[in-house]
Motif scaffolding. Sequence first.
Motif, PDB file in Angstrom:
ATOM      1  N   GLN A  17       9.992 -18.531  -4.771  1.00 44.81           N
ATOM      2  CA  GLN A  17       9.485 -19.582  -3.886  1.00 44.81           C
ATOM      3  C   GLN A  17       8.850 -20.739  -4.665  1.00 44.81           C
ATOM      4  O   GLN A  17       8.744 -21.849  -4.147  1.00 44.81           O
ATOM      5  CB  GLN A  17       8.461 -18.997  -2.909  1.00 44.81           C
ATOM      6  N   ASP A  18       8.447 -20.473  -5.897  1.00 46.45           N
ATOM      7  CA  ASP A  18       7.781 -21.501  -6.700  1.00 46.45           C
ATOM      8  C   ASP A  18       8.318 -21.477  -8.124  1.00 46.45           C
ATOM      9  O   ASP A  18       8.658 -20.415  -8.648  1.00 46.45           O
ATOM     10  CB  ASP A  18       6.269 -21.258  -6.747  1.00 46.45           C
ATOM     11  N   GLU A  21       5.061 -22.183 -14.224  1.00 49.38           N
ATOM     12  CA  GLU A  21       4.269 -23.247 -14.861  1.00 49.38           C
ATOM     13  C   GLU A  21       5.002 -23.774 -16.094  1.00 49.38           C
ATOM     14  O   GLU A  21       5.146 -24.980 -16.277  1.00 49.38           O
ATOM     15  CB  GLU A  21       2.909 -22.657 -15.274  1.00 49.38           C
ATOM     16  N   ILE A 154      13.551 -21.937   0.558  1.00 48.69           N
ATOM     17  CA  ILE A 154      12.211 -22.260   0.044  1.00 48.69           C
ATOM     18  C   ILE A 154      11.356 -22.626   1.257  1.00 48.69           C
ATOM     19  O   ILE A 154      11.704 -23.547   2.003  1.00 48.69           O
ATOM     20  CB  ILE A 154      12.244 -23.449  -0.953  1.00 48.69           C
ATOM     21  N   HIS A 156       8.129 -23.736   1.656  1.00 47.71           N
ATOM     22  CA  HIS A 156       7.046 -24.726   1.690  1.00 47.71           C
ATOM     23  C   HIS A 156       7.370 -25.873   0.750  1.00 47.71           C
ATOM     24  O   HIS A 156       8.221 -25.752  -0.129  1.00 47.71           O
ATOM     25  CB  HIS A 156       5.707 -24.087   1.296  1.00 47.71           C
ATOM     26  N   GLN A 157       6.697 -26.998   0.942  1.00 47.03           N
ATOM     27  CA  GLN A 157       6.922 -28.173   0.097  1.00 47.03           C
ATOM     28  C   GLN A 157       6.232 -28.006  -1.264  1.00 47.03           C
ATOM     29  O   GLN A 157       5.239 -27.302  -1.382  1.00 47.03           O
ATOM     30  CB  GLN A 157       6.381 -29.432   0.792  1.00 47.03           C
ATOM     31  N   LEU A 158       6.774 -28.699  -2.262  1.00 47.61           N
ATOM     32  CA  LEU A 158       6.207 -28.635  -3.611  1.00 47.61           C
ATOM     33  C   LEU A 158       4.974 -29.534  -3.728  1.00 47.61           C
ATOM     34  O   LEU A 158       4.945 -30.610  -3.141  1.00 47.61           O
ATOM     35  CB  LEU A 158       7.231 -29.149  -4.622  1.00 47.61           C
ATOM     36  N   GLU A 159       3.991 -29.090  -4.512  1.00 49.41           N
ATOM     37  CA  GLU A 159       2.839 -29.951  -4.786  1.00 49.41           C
ATOM     38  C   GLU A 159       3.242 -31.066  -5.749  1.00 49.41           C
ATOM     39  O   GLU A 159       2.782 -32.185  -5.648  1.00 49.41           O
ATOM     40  CB  GLU A 159       1.695 -29.118  -5.389  1.00 49.41           C
ATOM     41  N   ARG A 163       8.764 -31.030 -10.259  1.00 49.57           N
ATOM     42  CA  ARG A 163       9.215 -29.678 -10.616  1.00 49.57           C
ATOM     43  C   ARG A 163      10.576 -29.352 -10.020  1.00 49.57           C
ATOM     44  O   ARG A 163      11.155 -28.332 -10.315  1.00 49.57           O
ATOM     45  CB  ARG A 163       8.169 -28.635 -10.206  1.00 49.57           C
ATOM     46  N   TYR A 164      11.074 -30.253  -9.151  1.00 48.53           N
ATOM     47  CA  TYR A 164      12.442 -30.108  -8.634  1.00 48.53           C
ATOM     48  C   TYR A 164      13.358 -31.146  -9.292  1.00 48.53           C
ATOM     49  O   TYR A 164      14.391 -31.506  -8.768  1.00 48.53           O
ATOM     50  CB  TYR A 164      12.453 -30.246  -7.112  1.00 48.53           C
ATOM     51  N   PHE A 334      14.552 -21.690  -7.988  1.00 49.05           N
ATOM     52  CA  PHE A 334      13.384 -21.609  -8.867  1.00 49.05           C
ATOM     53  C   PHE A 334      13.353 -20.293  -9.647  1.00 49.05           C
ATOM     54  O   PHE A 334      12.324 -19.922 -10.203  1.00 49.05           O
ATOM     55  CB  PHE A 334      12.092 -21.766  -8.062  1.00 49.05           C
TER      56      PHE A 334
END
Length: 341
Positions: A17-18, A21, A154, A156-159, A163-164, A334
């Motif tokens: 999902q994410d 880092e 996915i 939720h939206q990315l912060e 990163r996409y 991801f």
Amino acid sequence: MKRQDFYFELPEELIAQDPLEDRSSSRLLVLDKHTGEVTHHVFREITEYLNPGDCLVINDTKVIPARLIGNKEGTGAKVEVLLLKRKENDVWETLVKPGRKMKPGARLSFGDGLLTGEVLEVVEEGNRLIRFSYQGIFEEILDQLGQMPLPPYITHQLEDKNRYQTVYAKHSGSAAAPTAGLHFTPELLEKIKEKGVEIAHVTLHVGLGTFRPVKADDILEHHMHSEFYRIEASEAEKINHAKDSGHRVICVGTTSCRTVESAAGDDGRLKECSGWTEIFIYPGYEFKILDGLITNFHLPESTLIMLVSALAGREHVLAAYEEAVKEKYRFFSFGDACLII
């Protein structure tokens, strides 16, 4: 060839999902396409599998924040618009939700009228042509109002929008990221160059057809969406030189693979070109350019798992995926990476 031939069990908790880092700390499964042998690594160890003289092909497309949330004028009903293809300056082919009520003539508003749109016509598969109106520069407004068009799995939206994007994203136009490239850092690319590996840039603007499920039981009845690609003369020459000198061409991602295979002449060479491709690669396909592939782990019964099966054999791929599930690799956009050589 049946769609069900490419099915495998995938526990939902393995769908990443994410993003991590550190991009290059993803896991890397290496699959020998000849023997089916599998070994486990960390992505930054990819350098051990690249040789001086090899050519690494990367797709430098850039994802646009193509998901717009707005309202239908008159009723105020919420509407979601996904930009798919630019037809002319301000006219786009789009996917609209809910689609049924968006008939030609319907008017839409985004960002309190900062951007407005009029539905012009319904095109194939229920997509809509929309003409947009605005003051200023469209790309800047899109950057302000748009969200990244993340895949449907996915939640939720990315912060951080970046990163996409790959670290080498350059030419705007994709509705989805070439996700195999997300594992590279500038430092890792530098190490690869220092090793004597040539890096060639191509561009393919990824369409949402990437996520379109295969519904036909007979995969030959599946129709691919068209995607725009471009190869510059200097980059074609790098790839040709690797082939001519007996070195390998290793594509980063199925999008780079589709680009070089679409553009290859009957003689297995590339030249400067651009165009639209609907190439569908499945077992039985003979690769003209590609020798190896870096890719993520794909959906069951998808065109992408069919493509990797064309390279390494369906039995080898499904056995490797079974191993990846057992070892709890992270799947999809991801997720972790696979190198097939």
